[in-house]
Design an enzyme around this catalytic site. Structure first.
Site, PDB file in Angstrom:
ATOM      1  N   HIS A 239       0.816  -1.224   0.000  1.00 22.00           N
ATOM      2  CA  HIS A 239       0.000   0.000   0.000  1.00 22.00           C
ATOM      3  C   HIS A 239       0.846   1.268   0.000  1.00 22.00           C
ATOM      4  CE1 HIS A 239      -3.670  -2.207   0.378  1.00 22.00           C
ATOM      5  NE2 HIS A 239      -3.414  -2.653   1.582  1.00 22.00           N
TER       6      HIS A 239
ATOM      7  N   ASP B 297      -2.888 -10.507  -2.545  1.00 19.47           N
ATOM      8  CA  ASP B 297      -3.469  -9.978  -1.308  1.00 19.47           C
ATOM      9  C   ASP B 297      -4.912  -9.566  -1.593  1.00 19.47           C
ATOM     10  OD1 ASP B 297      -2.214  -8.593   1.478  1.00 19.47           O
ATOM     11  OD2 ASP B 297      -4.071  -7.687   0.750  1.00 19.47           O
TER      12      ASP B 297
END
Length: 309
Positions: A125, A162
């Site tokens: 992220h 993910d």
């Protein structure tokens, strides 16, 4: 086949508040399951500390220095609603960067066939100038750039399974035709990116969003129809996996219903492409996974597959 496992005790020293899903127990669960006899052939190496020369492959020096300077001497500092720093955070994050680079070095020079970096905090992220979503430095992106700069890799594929979309990796490589970013993830879900229409300016972003409630069939179909053909056609010199295990049905932060064998299946599919296209070279980097049982069991089958099991 030689599989390398890279870990470091610093991973457990990145502290988060009680009840926070990205906690030190995650790495302990991973390390414990990999102590089983079936993993005795793993080559185990401690992660070196990555320097700013590595971090700045994907993040401006000013950003990296600001993150390092923000580390508290005691207690916790909040970066955003989800992301906090403790006195051990910078060391853990830099060891994660070092692990990713070392894995690339060992695989690209043929000392190992593949590698798994069992480190935290995660990284996918982290955008070029923004820490978010439990992440500070983007380990997978740094690994790709390091493979190019240090080892002459012309094309690198990053495959992210993910359950949360790797917005940081997508942002870093949005304009880069030399790195393919391919992701399956739940939508809508944090961080809200990863639309099917997101392709990047060079057409090297490939998103295959899944819907809440999807399970093995939808995941495998997304891999078979959307991701694997693009990765194969891209003919990468190295494949990097952002290996989050939070699409497991037990995970509390999402609503995808995968089982452990789905991760083993995806691993073997990517290994097959690596055999054809990149001399078997593959590096896997731990991202999410917040139910400890699901994380440990999923990691076990993933690493067993990397070992040829």
């Amino acid at each position: 086949m030689t599989t390398l496992l890279i870990t470091h005790p610093a991973s457990a020293q990145h502290a988060t508040p009680a009840g926070h899903p990205e906690r030190a127990e995650r790495i302990r669960a991973v390390e414990q399951v990999l102590e089983a006899e079936r993993f005795s052939d793993l080559v185990r190496i401690a992660a070196p500390r990555g320097g700013l020369d590595l971090v700045t492959l994907c993040h401006p020096a000013e950003f990296a220095e600001a993150i390092i300077a923000a580390a508290p001497a005691s207690g916790l500092v909040q970066i955003d609603a989800d992301t906090l720093m403790s006195p051990g955070t910078v060391e853990a994050a830099l060891r994660g960067v070092g692990a990713a680079a070392l894995a690339v070095d060992e695989v690209m020079t043929g000392k190992a066939t593949n590698a798994f970096c069992a480190m935290r905090p995660p990284g996918h992220h982290a955008e070029s100038v923004k820490a978010m979503g439990f992440c500070f430095f983007n380990n997978a992106a740094i690994a790709a750039r390091h493979a190019q700069k240090a080892h002459g890799a012309e094309r690198v594929a990053i495959v992210d399974w993910d359950v949360h979309h790797g917005n940081g990796t997508q942002e870093i490589f949005w304009d880069d035709g030399s790195v393919l970013y391919a992701s399956t993830h739940e939508m809508p879900l944090y961080p809200g990116t990863g639309a099917l229409s997101d392709r990047g300016t060079q057409g090297t972003i490939v998103n295959a969003p899944l819907s809440a409630g999807d399970g093995s069939d939808a995941f495998r179909d997304a891999f078979e129809s959307a991701l694997l053909p693009r990765i194969d056609d891209f003919a990468p010199d190295l494949i990097i996996i952002s290996a989050g295990f939070d699409a497991h049905w037990r995970d509390p932060l999402a609503n995808i219903n995968l089982v452990e064998e789905d991760f083993a299946w995806a691993t073997r599919k990517l290994m097959a492409i690596a055999e054809r296209r990149s001399k078997g070279r593959l590096v896997s980097i731990l991202e999410g996974g917040y139910d400890l049982e699901a994380l440990s069991k999923s990691t076990a089958v993933h690493v067993a597959a990397l070992m040829g099991g």
